[in-house]
Write an enzyme that holds these catalytic residues in place. Structure first.
Site, PDB file in Angstrom:
ATOM      1  N   CYS A   5       0.875  -1.169   0.000  1.00 14.25           N
ATOM      2  CA  CYS A   5       0.000   0.000   0.000  1.00 14.25           C
ATOM      3  C   CYS A   5       0.916   1.223   0.000  1.00 14.25           C
ATOM      4  CB  CYS A   5      -0.845   0.059   1.267  1.00 14.25           C
ATOM      5  SG  CYS A   5      -1.855  -1.410   1.528  1.00 14.25           S
ATOM      6  N   ARG A  45       1.337   1.927  -5.947  1.00 11.29           N
ATOM      7  CA  ARG A  45       1.515   0.957  -4.856  1.00 11.29           C
ATOM      8  C   ARG A  45       0.196   0.311  -4.436  1.00 11.29           C
ATOM      9  NH1 ARG A  45       6.287   1.311  -2.263  1.00 11.29           N
ATOM     10  NH2 ARG A  45       5.362   0.291  -0.458  1.00 11.29           N
ATOM     11  N   TRP A  56      -3.889  -1.574  -1.172  1.00  8.41           N
ATOM     12  CA  TRP A  56      -3.901  -2.801  -1.965  1.00  8.41           C
ATOM     13  C   TRP A  56      -4.218  -3.889  -0.949  1.00  8.41           C
ATOM     14  CZ3 TRP A  56      -3.796  -3.553  -7.056  1.00  8.41           C
ATOM     15  CH2 TRP A  56      -3.573  -4.841  -7.538  1.00  8.41           C
ATOM     16  N   ASN A  74       1.254   0.319   5.964  1.00  8.39           N
ATOM     17  CA  ASN A  74       1.658  -0.505   4.823  1.00  8.39           C
ATOM     18  C   ASN A  74       2.419  -1.691   5.394  1.00  8.39           C
ATOM     19  OD1 ASN A  74       4.461  -0.286   2.580  1.00  8.39           O
ATOM     20  ND2 ASN A  74       2.682  -1.576   2.387  1.00  8.39           N
ATOM     21  N   GLY A  75       1.957  -2.890   5.087  1.00 11.76           N
ATOM     22  CA  GLY A  75       2.649  -4.086   5.580  1.00 11.76           C
ATOM     23  C   GLY A  75       1.659  -5.128   6.043  1.00 11.76           C
ATOM     24  N   GLU A  90       8.287 -21.197 -17.926  1.00  8.03           N
ATOM     25  CA  GLU A  90       8.071 -19.798 -17.558  1.00  8.03           C
ATOM     26  C   GLU A  90       9.175 -18.907 -18.145  1.00  8.03           C
ATOM     27  OE1 GLU A  90       5.777 -18.035 -16.648  1.00  8.03           O
ATOM     28  OE2 GLU A  90       6.639 -16.244 -15.751  1.00  8.03           O
ATOM     29  N   LYS A 136       8.477 -15.743 -20.725  1.00  8.23           N
ATOM     30  CA  LYS A 136       8.993 -14.370 -20.562  1.00  8.23           C
ATOM     31  C   LYS A 136       9.703 -13.933 -21.843  1.00  8.23           C
ATOM     32  CE  LYS A 136       7.096 -13.542 -17.932  1.00  8.23           C
ATOM     33  NZ  LYS A 136       6.128 -14.027 -17.060  1.00  8.23           N
ATOM     34  N   GLU A 149       7.161 -13.323 -24.812  1.00  6.71           N
ATOM     35  CA  GLU A 149       6.302 -12.147 -24.766  1.00  6.71           C
ATOM     36  C   GLU A 149       7.081 -10.839 -24.870  1.00  6.71           C
ATOM     37  OE1 GLU A 149       3.817 -12.109 -21.246  1.00  6.71           O
ATOM     38  OE2 GLU A 149       5.401 -12.863 -19.987  1.00  6.71           O
ATOM     39  N   HIS A 190      13.010 -36.762 -28.279  1.00  5.87           N
ATOM     40  CA  HIS A 190      11.899 -37.355 -29.024  1.00  5.87           C
ATOM     41  C   HIS A 190      11.361 -36.407 -30.090  1.00  5.87           C
ATOM     42  CE1 HIS A 190      11.808 -40.795 -26.357  1.00  5.87           C
ATOM     43  NE2 HIS A 190      11.869 -39.960 -25.328  1.00  5.87           N
ATOM     44  N   LYS A 198      -2.465  -6.634 -19.314  1.00  9.24           N
ATOM     45  CA  LYS A 198      -2.151  -7.147 -17.975  1.00  9.24           C
ATOM     46  C   LYS A 198      -3.224  -8.122 -17.512  1.00  9.24           C
ATOM     47  CE  LYS A 198       0.382  -7.468 -14.405  1.00  9.24           C
ATOM     48  NZ  LYS A 198       1.563  -8.306 -14.613  1.00  9.24           N
TER      49      LYS A 198
HETATM   50  C1  F6R Z   1       2.672 -13.561 -18.537  1.00 10.75           C
HETATM   51  C2  F6R Z   1       1.379 -13.114 -18.075  1.00 10.75           C
HETATM   52  C3  F6R Z   1       0.166 -13.860 -18.488  1.00 10.75           C
HETATM   53  C4  F6R Z   1      -0.738 -14.079 -17.276  1.00 10.75           C
HETATM   54  C5  F6R Z   1      -2.067 -14.743 -17.687  1.00 10.75           C
HETATM   55  C6  F6R Z   1      -2.925 -15.047 -16.484  1.00 10.75           C
HETATM   56  O1  F6R Z   1       3.700 -12.732 -18.129  1.00 10.75           O
HETATM   57  O2  F6R Z   1       1.303 -12.139 -17.366  1.00 10.75           O
HETATM   58  O3  F6R Z   1       0.488 -15.069 -19.074  1.00 10.75           O
HETATM   59  O4  F6R Z   1      -0.055 -14.887 -16.368  1.00 10.75           O
HETATM   60  O5  F6R Z   1      -2.762 -13.893 -18.556  1.00 10.75           O
HETATM   61  O6  F6R Z   1      -3.208 -13.903 -15.760  1.00 10.75           O
HETATM   62  P1  F6R Z   1      -3.785 -13.977 -14.287  1.00 10.75           P
HETATM   63  O7  F6R Z   1      -2.761 -14.569 -13.414  1.00 10.75           O
HETATM   64  O8  F6R Z   1      -4.119 -12.556 -13.957  1.00 10.75           O
HETATM   65  O9  F6R Z   1      -5.026 -14.840 -14.358  1.00 10.75           O
END
Ligand code: F6R
Length: 607
Positions: A2, A28, A75, A101-102, A479, A483, A486, A502, A602
């Site tokens: 927060c 934040r 948050w 905050n915490g 993962e 990264k 994307e 394979h 996002k």
């Molecule tokens: C990758 C990324 C996406 C999300 C996916 C699920 O960096 O951000 O692959 O992980 O869209 O999003 P959430 O976790 O919000 O359901």
């Protein structure tokens, strides 16, 4: 995460100053906002759920009078976003207001004690105990500063707390442990905040508070005090050279890099999930006949890592499924004996929510791990826990992935304890691992960043990369690949290393970069053979290995070293870090914006 702010002025109005500070701290947190001031000897609070501008339109928080005030942008961690749970919180008599905050870890016990002593609570937050503790101390006739100091000594967890009180209305008193807190030294006013941008347009002179330190601010003085002893301390302010924009990114060029560096703290916060919630999750999972882990993207990879931990620690079979495939693939198996453990950072992903609703319609119990309290997922699930990462501004998930894995492994351990499937010794090793995780994360991010950047320079013209791992490191490899895909828009491959022969191996030719995730765990000896297979095809091998590694390091063209001794279940939380950095530096090198990769959002709220 927060944001807190405070100001004490010689003359004027705190409202506009606090509003401006909170706007700068909005990164934040932004689910609720509030301010408190003292007018005619009484505390006045304005607060509500919603973004700052929404609450401003409704309550005109920027119009708050008074020369001393505190503000908060939230948050949610404890208690969903609501008017009652928004900060500031006040004591029973309205003599003390606090923002925080915490995470106060022992708040349940403190709340019980305070209720037994006659205090009445209005919110479900951990924060409110701080106001009542100070009220209780003030009753003994001691001053505000001492009342805050003694209250702080009773708290465990992480906190940056700021108080105002009608008892000493010319003061702001704040205290810090683990959560950030900075003082801004003005000429005719003084400020406090979670972060420098909050007051940067008003003063460039700042003092950082240390852990277990408090500060007492009037309009013309700043005193620093040690919480333990009450002794005064002296520290000079320093001049902040950053612009507001740089300061908002913590001095980093991008939010993504800032968030990668925040992980020692965000992992620690994720590990703070209260045992009560973990036990509730574990007992629900223990009763299930079938368990599915459900998520998309990065969150799915967190589920994949957790699958290994559920099998190896709790000896429980769980099926990880990409949410968009869930109902078609497994809907027929879902009934009232099914538990679906869903993971979603945003809690708003359409594919995830559709799958959850489909499971719910078939009678399943829904558990959720999410970063957004009050999100749709928290409303449709039976039990949820927060991952406590704070807002993530970079579109690519970084700190939220490591937090998700941390929480999921904690749930797996809680289930293993309930089912008595791990020995005391194994438990001890894991507990010790949880304790050391923030340090391992910190060491890896700080020590390997430059090395990763230099490796990226050497491979920046490669047209594709492959990521290989075995066991739980398959999740890390996937993962790492996500990264890279994307952010750098390059085709990349990730495989279980044993499966690579394979099919994938036909792609490999001289110079092809293959990244091995090879911790010193129980599958290590088998990955050595896979490295040899790649070397025999003249691949360029980049390996992520433990510090004391011998064989894989010897076979590799480049190595990135990670602290040794990490329990296998926790390795994704540390081994993913160089891969996040790898993707980041490659994107920057290619001239792409890592914070806003093309075509991505996002939160994906469409099917
Ligand atoms: C990758 C990324 C996406 C999300 C996916 C699920 O960096 O951000 O692959 O992980 O869209 O999003 P959430 O976790 O919000 O359901």
């Amino acid at each position: 995460m927060c944001g807190i702010a405070g100001v004490v002025l010689t003359t004027g109005q705190v409202g506009p100053v606090l509003y401006d500070s909170l706007k700068r701290l909005e990164y934040r947190g932004y689910d609720s906002v509030g301010e408190a001031t003292i007018i005619d000897g009484r505390i006045l609070v304005k607060k509500d759920k919603g973004k700052i501008d929404e609450v401003e339109r409704e309550l005109r928080i920027s119009g708050l009078d008074g020369v001393v005030g505190i503000g908060h942008t939230r948050w949610a961690t404890h208690g969903a976003p609501s008017q009652e749970n928004a900060h500031p919180h006040i004591d029973c008599k309205g003599t003390v207001a606090v923002v925080h905050n915490g995470i106060i870890e022992n708040f349940m016990q403190l709340k019980q004690d305070l209720e037994a002593a006659g205090h009445t609570f209005k919110s479900r937050t951990d924060t409110e105990v701080a106001a009542h503790l100070v009220e209780e101390n003030l009753k003994q006739g001691i001053g505000l500063v001492e009342a805050v100091r003694l209250a702080a000594k009773k708290l465990t967890g992480a906190y940056a707390l700021a108080f105002i009180s009608t008892v000493e209305p010319d003061k702001l008193v704040c205290v810090r442990k683990e959560s950030p807190l900075v003082i801004g030294a003005g000429t005719d006013a003084n400020y406090l905040a979670s972060d420098i941008p909050a007051f940067l347009p008003r003063t460039k002179e700042a003092i950082l508070l240390d852990d277990d330190e408090m500060a007492v601010l009037t309009a013309s003085s700043i005193r620093l005090i040690k919480v333990e002893t009450g002794e005064e301390e002296r520290r000079k302010s320093f001049t902040v050279e950053w612009s507001v924009e740089t300061a908002t990114k913590g001095g980093f060029p991008h939010f993504m890099l800032k968030e990668i560096h925040e992980q020692p703290r965000s992992v620690r916060d994720a590990l703070r999930t209260h045992p009560i919630y973990l036990d509730l999750m574990a007992s629900t999972l223990d009763r299930a006949k079938r368990i599915f882990l459900l998520a998309c993207g990065t969150s799915y990879h967190a589920c994949l890592a957790a699958t290994y931990a559920f099998a190896n620690l709790a000896k429980v079979e769980v099926t990880p499924v990409v949410a968009s495939e869930f109902i078609d693939g497994y809907g027929a198996l879902v009934d009232q004996d099914t538990v679906v453990l869903t993971v979603s950072q945003s809690g708003e992903t359409a594919d995830t929510l559709t799958a959850v609703r489909g499971a719910k319609d078939r009678g399943a119990t829904i558990l959720a791990v999410t970063n957004v309290m009050g999100s749709t997922l928290t409303r449709v699930s039976d039990v949820y826990v927060g991952q406590n990462s704070g807002p993530e501004m970079g579109v690519a998930a970084t700190k939220t992935f490591t937090a998700q894995v941390s929480v999921l492994i904690k749930i797996a351990v809680a289930l293993a304890q309930r089912r008595k499937t791990i020995s005391e010794k194994e438990l001890q090793v894991l507990e010790n691992g949880f304790d050391r995780l923030p340090e391992w994360v910190s060491m890896t991010v700080s020590n390997q960043g430059e090395r990763v950047r230099r490796i990226v320079e050497r491979y920046s013209d490669s047209l594709s990369f492959c990521f290989l791992g075995r066991g739980i490191s398959v999740a890390t490899a996937l993962e790492g690949r996500l990264k890279l895909l994307e952010l750098s828009y390059l085709p990349a491959i990730a495989y279980p290393a044993g499966e690579s022969k394979h099919g994938f191996i036909s792609v490999v030719e001289e110079g092809y970069p293959v990244i091995f995730v090879a911790p010193d765990d129980e599958v290590y000896s088998r990955i050595v053979g896979n490295v040899m297979e790649m070397k025999a095809r003249h691949a360029q091998v980049i390996s992520l290995v433990g510090e004391e590694d011998g064989e894989v390091a010897r076979l590799s063209d480049e190595t990135i070293t990670i602290p040794t001794g990490i329990p296998s279940s926790l390795t994704p939380i540390v081994y993913i870090l160089p891969l996040q950095l790898f993707a980041y530096y490659l994107a920057v090198r290619k001239g792409y914006d890592p914070d806003f990769p093309r075509n991505l959002a996002k939160s994906v709220t469409v099917h």
